[in-house]
Each structure stands twice: as C-alpha cells, then as structure tokens.
Design a protein around this motif. Structure first.
Motif, PDB file in Angstrom:
ATOM      1  N   CYS A  30      -8.191  -3.591  -5.302  1.00 39.71           N
ATOM      2  CA  CYS A  30      -7.982  -4.334  -4.058  1.00 39.71           C
ATOM      3  C   CYS A  30      -7.721  -5.818  -4.350  1.00 39.71           C
ATOM      4  O   CYS A  30      -8.575  -6.492  -4.935  1.00 39.71           O
ATOM      5  N   PRO A  31      -6.585  -6.342  -3.936  1.00 39.45           N
ATOM      6  CA  PRO A  31      -6.334  -7.762  -4.192  1.00 39.45           C
ATOM      7  C   PRO A  31      -7.151  -8.671  -3.273  1.00 39.45           C
ATOM      8  O   PRO A  31      -7.205  -9.875  -3.486  1.00 39.45           O
TER       9      PRO A  31
ATOM     10  N   TRP B 114       6.445  -0.902  -5.915  1.00 40.45           N
ATOM     11  CA  TRP B 114       5.077  -1.409  -5.802  1.00 40.45           C
ATOM     12  C   TRP B 114       4.900  -2.670  -6.651  1.00 40.45           C
ATOM     13  O   TRP B 114       4.312  -3.662  -6.193  1.00 40.45           O
TER      14      TRP B 114
ATOM     15  N   LEU C  45     -14.629   2.846   2.047  1.00 40.94           N
ATOM     16  CA  LEU C  45     -13.818   4.047   1.806  1.00 40.94           C
ATOM     17  C   LEU C  45     -14.685   5.057   1.064  1.00 40.94           C
ATOM     18  O   LEU C  45     -15.070   4.807  -0.082  1.00 40.94           O
TER      19      LEU C  45
ATOM     20  N   ARG D  51       3.453  -6.014  -5.224  1.00 39.41           N
ATOM     21  CA  ARG D  51       2.147  -6.402  -5.743  1.00 39.41           C
ATOM     22  C   ARG D  51       2.182  -7.808  -6.348  1.00 39.41           C
ATOM     23  O   ARG D  51       1.239  -8.591  -6.211  1.00 39.41           O
TER      24      ARG D  51
ATOM     25  N   ARG E 293      -4.174  -1.214  -9.380  1.00 42.91           N
ATOM     26  CA  ARG E 293      -4.103  -1.240  -7.912  1.00 42.91           C
ATOM     27  C   ARG E 293      -5.430  -1.649  -7.282  1.00 42.91           C
ATOM     28  O   ARG E 293      -5.678  -1.366  -6.097  1.00 42.91           O
TER      29      ARG E 293
ATOM     30  N   PRO F 209     -15.857   0.374  -5.170  1.00 44.73           N
ATOM     31  CA  PRO F 209     -15.671   0.143  -3.729  1.00 44.73           C
ATOM     32  C   PRO F 209     -14.328  -0.523  -3.457  1.00 44.73           C
ATOM     33  O   PRO F 209     -13.756  -0.362  -2.388  1.00 44.73           O
TER      34      PRO F 209
ATOM     35  N   LYS G 247      -5.365  10.190  -4.336  1.00 45.81           N
ATOM     36  CA  LYS G 247      -4.037   9.988  -4.940  1.00 45.81           C
ATOM     37  C   LYS G 247      -3.399  11.365  -5.106  1.00 45.81           C
ATOM     38  O   LYS G 247      -4.065  12.389  -4.966  1.00 45.81           O
TER      39      LYS G 247
ATOM     40  N   ILE H 170       0.828  -1.215   0.000  1.00 41.64           N
ATOM     41  CA  ILE H 170       0.000   0.000   0.000  1.00 41.64           C
ATOM     42  C   ILE H 170       0.859   1.260   0.000  1.00 41.64           C
ATOM     43  O   ILE H 170       0.503   2.261  -0.613  1.00 41.64           O
TER      44      ILE H 170
ATOM     45  N   GLY I  73      -7.979  -5.533   5.388  1.00 40.93           N
ATOM     46  CA  GLY I  73      -9.062  -6.502   5.254  1.00 40.93           C
ATOM     47  C   GLY I  73      -9.996  -6.592   6.440  1.00 40.93           C
ATOM     48  O   GLY I  73     -11.076  -7.154   6.340  1.00 40.93           O
TER      49      GLY I  73
HETATM   50  C1  HEM Z   1     -15.199  -5.340   1.593  1.00 39.79           C
HETATM   51  C2  HEM Z   1     -13.907  -5.453   1.779  1.00 39.79           C
HETATM   52  C3  HEM Z   1     -12.853  -4.582   1.148  1.00 39.79           C
HETATM   53  C4  HEM Z   1     -12.963  -3.365   0.539  1.00 39.79           C
HETATM   54  C5  HEM Z   1     -14.226  -2.550   0.298  1.00 39.79           C
HETATM   55  C6  HEM Z   1     -11.638  -2.970   0.135  1.00 39.79           C
HETATM   56  C7  HEM Z   1     -11.344  -1.790  -0.537  1.00 39.79           C
HETATM   57  C8  HEM Z   1     -10.082  -1.444  -0.987  1.00 39.79           C
HETATM   58  C9  HEM Z   1      -9.771  -0.243  -1.713  1.00 39.79           C
HETATM   59  C10 HEM Z   1     -10.769   0.845  -2.094  1.00 39.79           C
HETATM   60  C11 HEM Z   1      -8.446  -0.259  -1.983  1.00 39.79           C
HETATM   61  C12 HEM Z   1      -7.653   0.826  -2.730  1.00 39.79           C
HETATM   62  C13 HEM Z   1      -7.185   1.858  -1.735  1.00 39.79           C
HETATM   63  C14 HEM Z   1      -6.477   3.019  -2.381  1.00 39.79           C
HETATM   64  O1  HEM Z   1      -6.056   2.930  -3.535  1.00 39.79           O
HETATM   65  O2  HEM Z   1      -6.349   4.040  -1.692  1.00 39.79           O
HETATM   66  C15 HEM Z   1      -7.899  -1.467  -1.418  1.00 39.79           C
HETATM   67  C16 HEM Z   1      -6.575  -1.832  -1.485  1.00 39.79           C
HETATM   68  C17 HEM Z   1      -6.047  -2.954  -0.894  1.00 39.79           C
HETATM   69  N1  HEM Z   1      -6.760  -3.938  -0.222  1.00 39.79           N
HETATM   70 FE1  HEM Z   1      -8.738  -3.998   0.051  1.00 39.79          FE
HETATM   71  N2  HEM Z   1     -10.754  -3.943   0.516  1.00 39.79           N
HETATM   72  C18 HEM Z   1     -11.460  -4.958   1.133  1.00 39.79           C
HETATM   73  C19 HEM Z   1     -10.945  -6.126   1.645  1.00 39.79           C
HETATM   74  C20 HEM Z   1      -9.624  -6.498   1.600  1.00 39.79           C
HETATM   75  C21 HEM Z   1      -9.091  -7.748   2.103  1.00 39.79           C
HETATM   76  C22 HEM Z   1      -9.927  -8.857   2.737  1.00 39.79           C
HETATM   77  C23 HEM Z   1      -7.740  -7.713   1.901  1.00 39.79           C
HETATM   78  C24 HEM Z   1      -6.681  -8.744   2.204  1.00 39.79           C
HETATM   79  C25 HEM Z   1      -6.729  -9.625   3.097  1.00 39.79           C
HETATM   80  C26 HEM Z   1      -7.427  -6.449   1.259  1.00 39.79           C
HETATM   81  C27 HEM Z   1      -6.159  -6.045   0.895  1.00 39.79           C
HETATM   82  C28 HEM Z   1      -5.861  -4.882   0.211  1.00 39.79           C
HETATM   83  C29 HEM Z   1      -4.513  -4.506  -0.195  1.00 39.79           C
HETATM   84  C30 HEM Z   1      -3.236  -5.294   0.083  1.00 39.79           C
HETATM   85  C31 HEM Z   1      -4.632  -3.291  -0.895  1.00 39.79           C
HETATM   86  C32 HEM Z   1      -3.501  -2.473  -1.536  1.00 39.79           C
HETATM   87  C33 HEM Z   1      -3.365  -2.812  -3.014  1.00 39.79           C
HETATM   88  C34 HEM Z   1      -2.322  -2.001  -3.736  1.00 39.79           C
HETATM   89  O3  HEM Z   1      -2.059  -0.861  -3.346  1.00 39.79           O
HETATM   90  O4  HEM Z   1      -1.796  -2.528  -4.733  1.00 39.79           O
HETATM   91  N3  HEM Z   1      -8.589  -5.745   1.094  1.00 39.79           N
HETATM   92  N4  HEM Z   1      -8.909  -2.190  -0.825  1.00 39.79           N
END
Ligand code: HEM
Length: 593
Positions: free
Chosen positions: A517-518, A154, A423, A158, A515, A509, A428, A147, A356
């Motif tokens: 969400c993985p 990255w 969120l 990633r 990028r 969402p 950015k 992140i 998460g």
């Molecule tokens: C309903 C559940 C979830 C929502 C709505 C969500 C939403 C998001 C969003 C909007 C981002 C982008 C944030 C940004 O660019 O500022 C993000 C990034 C990320 N999320 Fe999720 N997320 C969820 C669940 C999870 C889970 C369960 C995990 C892992 C166990 C996770 C891991 C990550 C990671 C590692 C990133 C960074 C990705 C990157 O920058 O390449 N998320 N998430």
C-alpha cells in the motif's frame, strides 16, 4: 411443446454440467498440488451466492446441520474475521498442512494460505499473481488506475502514485489531521457538561468525517472547516458538493456503484432504493466533473506560482503526471508527455479516496473502542504522549518533532491492525500455471487459480507472535497471540530498531512486496496525529449502561468489536449513522483530563 422443454432441459443440463466439470477438474488438480482439500461443491463466487449468503448467514447457521454449515461458512464473504484459525486447525491441519489448503468448489481453483512463506511469494511476484478481474468492476469505474492495472501499465501508474505520496504529503496529512481533530474537540467542548465531559453516539461518524476531510484537504487541496460541510452548498450546475459525491460513491462500492449511470438517473421513483440510486446517478456524473474542475484550478494556481507545486496529492500528481516520459501519450493539457491522461488522473484520485477512506476510518474506530476497552493501554499511551507533546497546550504539534517519537502510539496502531485488518484477505489470480517453492515443498497451481492470503489467520501465527517482547511486568500465556497487547511491538532497549520488524510475509495489513500500500505512511501519520490531538488533554471511555459493572462494560465492548462485518473493509456494526438517543449506538465518553 416437447421440443421447447427439450431445449430448456438441455440448456439447464449444459449450465449445470459446467459446474460439475469444474468440480472434477479441481479435484484432479488438487492431487497435483499435494495440499489438503476442503470440498464445497458449489461456486462461492456465483453472483447469487455473493448477494444472498451474507444477509442469510444467520438463517443458514440456525437451519443447516453443523457439518454442512461449518464448511459453507467458509464461503461467506468476510468469514475470516469470525472463524480465525478454525479451517486450518479443524480441516487442513489434520490432513497434513495447517497453513495452506485448497478450497475445491465448482468454480475456480482456490488456494487459501496463512503461511508467511507462501504469502511473501504471492505479494512479491505481482506479474505472476495479478489483480482479480472483479476489482475492475468496482475500482475501475472512472477508468484505469493503479489498483486495476497489471504489468507495464501498473508500473506506469505506480511510479506516479509512489512519487506523489512523499514526505511533503506526510506533513500536510499531519497538519490537516490535527486541524480536523481540533474541530472535533471544538464540537465536543460545545456539548460538554460542567465537568468537561461529553457523551455521544457520534464518535465513529466523526472519525469518518476526519478521514474524508483529510483526504479532501491534504489530498485534493480542498480544505474544509470541521463545521462547514453540512452548510456548504453545491456549486452552480451541481446537485452535490465534492464531499457529498465522494461519500455516495464510496458507500456505493457494496453494490450500487455497479449500476450504470443512466439507470441510476432514470430509476423509477416507485421502486425501493430510489433515493440511493438517484444520489448515485448524480455522484457518478458529478464526481469526475468536480475532480476535473479541481485539477483545472490547481493547474491555474501552479501556473500563477511559477510551477511551484503545493504539498497536496493533487498538486503533486499533476506535476508527476506531466513530466515528459512517453511521447506516445498525451496529457490533458495536450503536451506530448508521460504518464497519466486526465481520465487516469481522475481515476487515481478516486482510488486514493476509495483505498484510503474506509481503511483509515475503521482503524481509528476500532482504536477508539479498544482505548475504552483497555484503560491500561490508554494510560500507557498517555505516558508517552505527555512526554512528547509540548507542555503548553496552545503550542502547535510539529510533525517532524513528534511523529518519530510516537513509538507506543505506532505500536498501538500496528496491534490494532494485527487483530482488525481492514482487509480480511488479499486475493490475486494466476494467468498461467505457477509454482511456489517453500521449505515444506513446492506448491503447484493451475492457470486461472485464485489465491487468497487470509490476513486474519496469518496475523495469529503463534510462531511469530506468541509471548513476543514480554515486558518485565507481563506474564506470558499459551494463547498470547490472541491477546490485544501493543507492547509485543516494542523491542527491548538497545535494539537496532525500536519496533519489532515481522519476518517477511508474516504481517500484511498493508499487503507487501512491490504492490505494498503506498498510503501506509499516510495512514500512520494520520492515525498518530488524530490520537496525539485527542489524547493530549482528553481521555476516551465508554458510557456504562445502567447498573453495569466495569467487567460487564468490557464484555459489552468486546462483543461490539466482535460484532463486525466486512463490507469493503472490516467494520463494527451499528456504530455509524446512529442518532444520539438511539440505544443501538455505542455511546462514548470524552472527558478532559
Ligand atoms: C490503515 C489504512 C490502510 C490500509 C490497512 C491499507 C491496506 C491496503 C492493502 C492491503 C492494499 C493491497 C490491496 C491488494 O493488493 O488487493 C492497499 C493498496 C493500496 N492502497 Fe492502501 N491501505 C490503507 C490506507 C491507504 C491510504 C491512506 C491510501 C492513499 C491515500 C492508500 C492507497 C492505496 C493504493 C493506491 C493501493 C494500490 C497499490 C497498488 O496496487 O500498487 N491506502 N492498501
């Protein structure tokens, strides 16, 4: 004396002149963008404003003239949830663009958009629109991770992270979510009356408990029994268990996490916040140690199994991190190898939990209230659940057989997230000047701008959502995009895809582009597993207040949902950490059906 005053006066003037300079510079630049401007002549990202604006929001609302407050409120963290489309309709629309505007402040240049075309470009060009510096402060506490990184760094993080969150993890997440929800139902059954009904304020704490246990079990390979975590003791030499330390760290992202470890550990006991600071001190010390020990254990287990990895995130991360790729980097084992150092692995494991936990838990919590608020949608889900789960209640749910068929449940989740995105915005920054070509013209942005995707407003675009996929028995309406209507996601029979695929940039969402969400699939699998297990033999309702009509209950539930705030993610107020008898809580009813 006069010279001291002169120096102080000059310093104060110099300090304030930087604000005036920024304001003038932003006013000058906004003319080059061709976008409407909303002028708020102060810096909304000033630390004092960030600390005090939200707690004093009520005071501002009551004491400031409407004309001032209506602009000022756009600078209070989490405003998007409450204001919905207002700034676009009231301020920017009449000035020529109802989807994108510039907030002209005394700080950075700020672009705000709910235009799918603009949003698709922002998320689609991660090298031009990079992570905010501030995300490092919170998310980089344990070192660099996916992140906090940009560019080639990255890409390296990633690659590992994306390879880890694979189909094997989905299976582990599904099974662990079912197991934990069964644990919850066991506790519910123990408290049930003779008709099999339980009434409790604790439903939302239990949603959080499921999520953290799933992250621990399917994530770190440290499976916890539902009833175990309160009795579990910290290992020798530790003050907190792994679960306790992770909880403290995650809850501290609103502020205490910023304090240095030495300060937390030596925080004077007579000052307010002593207990929080002390717990944070231990957690900052112990969370990386716990994780490091767990990594060591996993390494030993993998060696004993002859390099066969298990289906949990930690095991997969270890394997992916120790693949030879970059000879200049050393892994924790000292091998000349890729990818992630021990510290980077620990930091990414922290991020999995930080990203998460609250996101998934709050989505489940909103869904619980919405089930009680809209019994018609609950019955719609029950129809599907009864069809796809085995008839024999003792037969286990099989991830591969059930998850792909849970179309209505997934539609329900997508609709929850459309209205209640954890969120409320995605932000950015630009390092150099950028242009965003759109069908309405090209937007120019200066270097060091901050760009905000307003997810709440984006998800209410009538052009995309209004009266979409009306079922035979449904009436269209003018403001249908504001309605909670999961059927809008269900495509007509015979369509290529069972679920509606929103146009690029229109539904974010989970963000989008490289990028994205993985953890998206993991969250979907967990959500479906939890509700399949909960609703397989039970129904969810809200306990009515004394003499309350059904209509009034629905109004009260609606008000509870709207009484939300954004801490790190959007969440309802007064639903967590409320004791059983406390009238502040939201009492839910779980009954056997
Ligand atoms: C309903 C559940 C979830 C929502 C709505 C969500 C939403 C998001 C969003 C909007 C981002 C982008 C944030 C940004 O660019 O500022 C993000 C990034 C990320 N999320 Fe999720 N997320 C969820 C669940 C999870 C889970 C369960 C995990 C892992 C166990 C996770 C891991 C990550 C990671 C590692 C990133 C960074 C990705 C990157 O920058 O390449 N998320 N998430």
């Amino acid at each position: 004396m006069a010279s001291v005053l002169l120096i102080c006066g000059t310093l104060v003037a110099a300090y304030f002149s930087t604000f005036i300079y920024c304001l003038i510079r932003n006013l000058f630049n906004v003319r080059k963008t061709g976008l409407p401007a909303i002028i708020v002549p102060f810096d909304q990202n000033h630390i004092l404003w960030m600390m005090f604006s939200v707690p004093y929001q009520q005071w501002f609302r009551e004491h400031l003239p409407e004309v001032v407050y209506s602009r000022l409120s756009l600078c209070m963290y989490g405003w998007e949830f409450h204001e919905k489309l207002r700034p676009f309709e009231k301020f920017s629309g009449p000035r020529g663009n109802d989807k994108t505007y510039v907030l002209v402040t005394c700080g950075r240049f700020e672009l705000w958009s709910r235009d799918a075309e603009v949003c698709a470009q922002i998320v689609g060009r991660p090298r031009d629109f990079t992570q905010l510096d501030i995300s490092n402060l919170f998310m980089g506490k344990f070192g660099a991770n996916v992140i906090t990184s940009d560019g080639d760094k990255w890409t390296r993080h990633r690659k590992v992270v994306a390879s880890v969150l694979n189909e094997r993890i989905s299976k582990a997440v599904f099974n662990e979510s079912v197991r934990q929800t069964q644990g919850l139902l066991g506790e519910v059954a123990a408290k049930a009356d003779s008709s099999g009904t339980t009434e409790t304020n604790k439903m939302f704490d239990w949603a959080k408990k499921i999520t953290i246990h799933v992250l621990s079990g399917a994530g770190m390979g440290a499976s916890v029994q539902w009833s175990d975590d309160s009795s579990e003791k910290p290992p020798p030499g530790f003050k907190q268990t792994y679960i306790q330390s992770i909880k403290v760290v995650i809850e501290g992202v609103t502020g205490p996490l910023l304090l240095p470890r030495w300060l937390c550990l030596n925080y004077p006991s007579f000052l307010p916040g002593y207990e929080t600071a002390k717990a944070m001190g231990y957690a900052l010390d112990e969370f990386p140690k716990h994780t490091s020990n767990m990594l060591d254990n996993e390494r030993r287990r993998t060696q004993a199994r002859g390099s066969v990895t298990k289906g949990n995130i930690m095991s997969q991360l270890l394997q992916a991190s120790e693949q030879p790729a970059d000879p200049d980097l050393k892994t924790s084992t000292g091998n000349s190898a890729n990818a992630l150092s021990e510290r980077e692995m620990i930091s990414n494991l922290f991020i999995f939990t930080a990203a998460g936990f609250d996101t998934t838990a709050n989505t489940i919590s909103y869904a619980l209230v919405l089930l009680a608020r809209y019994p018609q949608w609950q019955h719609w889900l029950l129809e599907e659940i009864d069809e796809i789960v085995p008839k024999d209640p003792s037969e286990e749910l099989d991830h591969v057989a059930v998850f792909p068929r849970a179309t209505r449940l997934l539609a329900f989740m997508l609709e929850v997230l459309r209205h209640y995105s954890p969120l409320v915005h995605i932000s950015k920054q630009t390092q150099t000047a950028q242009t965003i070509p759109t069908s309405r013209g090209t937007i120019w942005l200066p270097a060091y701008s901050t760009v905000y995707i307003n997810s709440v407003a984006l998800h209410l675009d009538p052009d995309v959502w209004c009266n979409l996929n009306l079922a035979d028995n449904e009436q269209g309406s003018d403001k249908d995009e504001f309605r909670f209507r999961p059927t809008r996601w269900i495509n007509p029979p015979g369509s290529a895809q069972p679920l509606f695929q929103p146009p690029k940039g229109a539904y974010l969402p989970w963000s989008g582009g490289p990028r994205v969400c993985p953890g998206q699939k993991m969250a979907q699998v967990e959500f479906c597993a939890v509700f399949l297990t909960l609703l397989r033999q039970h129904e969810i309702g809200a306990v009515p207040l004394e003499n309350e009509s059904r209509e009034d209950t629905e109004k009260r539930l609606e008000a509870r949902i709207q009484n939300s705030m954004s801490i790190l993610t959007s969440q309802m107020k007064d639903v967590y950490d409320v004791q059983e008898g406390d009238p502040k809580g939201l009492k839910m009813r779980i009954s056997r059906r």
